[in-house]
Design a protein around this motif. Structure first.
Motif, PDB file in Angstrom:
ATOM      1  N   ALA A  14       0.912  -1.185   0.098  1.00 33.03           N
ATOM      2  CA  ALA A  14       0.030  -0.035   0.265  1.00 33.03           C
ATOM      3  C   ALA A  14       0.807   1.194  -0.134  1.00 33.03           C
ATOM      4  CB  ALA A  14      -1.158  -0.140   1.244  1.00 33.03           C
ATOM      5  N   GLY A  15       2.048   1.242   0.783  1.00 32.85           N
ATOM      6  CA  GLY A  15       2.896   2.321   0.890  1.00 32.85           C
ATOM      7  C   GLY A  15       3.684   2.477  -0.693  1.00 32.85           C
ATOM      8  N   THR A  19      -1.057   4.104  -2.291  1.00 28.61           N
ATOM      9  CA  THR A  19      -2.521   4.005  -1.513  1.00 28.61           C
ATOM     10  C   THR A  19      -2.477   4.722  -0.189  1.00 28.61           C
ATOM     11  OG1 THR A  19      -3.099   1.961  -3.006  1.00 28.61           O
ATOM     12  CG2 THR A  19      -4.282   2.333  -1.014  1.00 28.61           C
ATOM     13  N   LEU A  20      -1.522   4.198   0.703  1.00 29.70           N
ATOM     14  CA  LEU A  20      -1.503   4.696   1.845  1.00 29.70           C
ATOM     15  C   LEU A  20      -1.434   6.592   1.815  1.00 29.70           C
ATOM     16  CD1 LEU A  20      -1.008   4.608   5.003  1.00 29.70           C
ATOM     17  CD2 LEU A  20       1.487   4.321   4.610  1.00 29.70           C
ATOM     18  N   TRP A  21      -0.525   6.656   0.910  1.00 21.45           N
ATOM     19  CA  TRP A  21      -0.431   8.216   1.061  1.00 21.45           C
ATOM     20  C   TRP A  21      -1.616   9.043   0.285  1.00 21.45           C
ATOM     21  CZ3 TRP A  21       3.385   8.323   4.165  1.00 21.45           C
ATOM     22  CH2 TRP A  21       4.684   7.101   3.977  1.00 21.45           C
ATOM     23  N   LEU A  68     -13.524   0.766  -0.858  1.00 21.01           N
ATOM     24  CA  LEU A  68     -12.480   0.962  -1.961  1.00 21.01           C
ATOM     25  C   LEU A  68     -11.040   0.270  -1.714  1.00 21.01           C
ATOM     26  CD1 LEU A  68     -12.937   4.762  -3.157  1.00 21.01           C
ATOM     27  CD2 LEU A  68     -13.752   2.529  -4.322  1.00 21.01           C
ATOM     28  N   LEU A  69     -10.786   0.222  -0.362  1.00 17.06           N
ATOM     29  CA  LEU A  69      -9.457  -0.415  -0.063  1.00 17.06           C
ATOM     30  C   LEU A  69      -9.680  -1.999  -0.160  1.00 17.06           C
ATOM     31  CD1 LEU A  69      -8.329   1.723   3.031  1.00 17.06           C
ATOM     32  CD2 LEU A  69      -7.094   1.441   0.749  1.00 17.06           C
ATOM     33  N   VAL A 110      -3.205   4.025  10.384  1.00 17.82           N
ATOM     34  CA  VAL A 110      -1.967   4.974  10.363  1.00 17.82           C
ATOM     35  C   VAL A 110      -2.406   6.387   9.490  1.00 17.82           C
ATOM     36  CG1 VAL A 110       0.009   5.513   9.082  1.00 17.82           C
ATOM     37  CG2 VAL A 110      -0.256   3.313   9.895  1.00 17.82           C
ATOM     38  N   ALA A 111      -3.574   6.288   8.623  1.00 18.10           N
ATOM     39  CA  ALA A 111      -4.022   7.292   7.899  1.00 18.10           C
ATOM     40  C   ALA A 111      -5.087   8.343   9.001  1.00 18.10           C
ATOM     41  CB  ALA A 111      -4.856   7.158   6.907  1.00 18.10           C
ATOM     42  N   SER A 112      -5.597   7.619   9.984  1.00 17.67           N
ATOM     43  CA  SER A 112      -6.149   8.078  10.673  1.00 17.67           C
ATOM     44  C   SER A 112      -5.745   8.871  11.704  1.00 17.67           C
ATOM     45  CB  SER A 112      -7.481   7.120  11.238  1.00 17.67           C
ATOM     46  OG  SER A 112      -8.557   6.490  10.302  1.00 17.67           O
ATOM     47  N   VAL A 113      -4.636   8.053  12.349  1.00 20.06           N
ATOM     48  CA  VAL A 113      -4.058   8.786  13.517  1.00 20.06           C
ATOM     49  C   VAL A 113      -3.215   9.829  12.849  1.00 20.06           C
ATOM     50  CG1 VAL A 113      -2.196   8.274  14.771  1.00 20.06           C
ATOM     51  CG2 VAL A 113      -3.687   6.535  14.661  1.00 20.06           C
TER      52      VAL A 113
END
Length: 283
Positions: A14-15, A19-21, A68-69, A110-113
């Protein structure tokens, strides 16, 4: 722990695929933007209003992000042929399903935090009041909501053999339970009473009506959230079961029971997806 290896690989992928970003950037814009709105409107009790705007936005956006994920998590590996590599010893099909769920949940966490950390900075800069417990409870709600919709999507992804079927399944479930579902108890009520119900604020609904509503994952999550997060409703409507139901609130409308429904929405789709995936013939 093979599932842990798959989860780490999925998170790393994902990184690398951005996607992660992308998810992190989207959530940063969402959280920072929503928390700044009360300052722009110069409202009273700005922190409570910021929580309300953020709660509303999260409840709208996070289900879409989770779906979507997750929709391509397993079926994408099947269509590309890489599923045979993932299922090389010692990995099992259960490891694949659990690893995908945990790896993509890590993306949401991670994205939420990161996004809520940025939002906390915006709130500290713009407002005097900051109730940490409410803000952290809303962060937890965001993560759990992401997990619920990831479970639904990955369950569908593990159940089918093509991306087209996964998209159709995920979209169908979203439309049914998050768009159309409200009309189900309303239709039953109209057949029984001959009139349309008043949905909020008057304490006139039968208990069964609210229970049927809460069978939707979004409604069950919201029922938990409004009890643990001190959210100011700009319309000043009591959204709790006590404010909507006529008479005493039965046990199945208490917060803990809504939590049971949420857990079921996490566990059941994954269980069904794994059961179908474990019997699937892989080409």
């Amino acid at each position: 722990m093979s599932w842990a290896h798959i989860a780490r690989k999925d998170f790393a992928d994902a990184g690398r695929s951005l996607t992660l970003w992308v998810v992190t950037g989207l959530l940063i814009l969402l959280v920072a933007g929503m928390t700044a709105i009360p300052s722009l409107l110069e409202t009273e009790e700005p922190f409570g209003q910021a929580l309300y705007f953020l709660f509303s936005a999260v409840a709208l956006v996070i289900p879409i992000v989770g779906l979507l994920l997750g929709y391509n998590a397993v079926v994408g590996e099947r269509e590309s042929g890489s599923i045979r590599f993932l299922l090389g010893l010692p990995n099992t099909r259960r490891d694949v399903v659990w690893g995908k769920l945990l790896g993509r949940t890590a993306v949401v966490v991670v994205a939420s935090v990161v996004a809520f950390a940025v939002g906390a900075g915006v709130i500290a800069w713009l407002y005097d009041g900051f109730v940490v417990s409410d803000y952290l409870a809303l962060l937890a709600f965001t993560v759990v909501m992401g997990l619920v919709y990831l479970s639904i999507a990955i369950g569908v992804s593990a159940s089918v053999s093509s991306r087209g079927k996964a998209i159709a399944g995920v979209l169908g479930l979203f439309v049914l339970f998050d768009v159309v579902w409200q009309s189900v108890p309303m239709g039953i009520y109209y057949l029984l009473e001959g009139s349309w119900p008043t949905l909020y604020g008057e304490g006139s609904l039968p208990a069964w009506f609210v229970l049927v509503e809460r069978l939707s994952p979004g409604q069950a999550l919201s029922a938990v959230a409004i009890e643990i997060v001190d959210v100011i409703d700009v319309a000043e409507i009591d959204l709790t079961a006590a404010g909507r139901v006529a008479g005493e609130v039965p046990f199945y409308l208490e917060t803990w029971f809504a939590g049971v429904i949420v857990i079921a929405w996490i566990a059941v789709p994954i269980a069904i997806g794994y059961a179908r995936f474990s019997r699937a013939v892989l080409n």
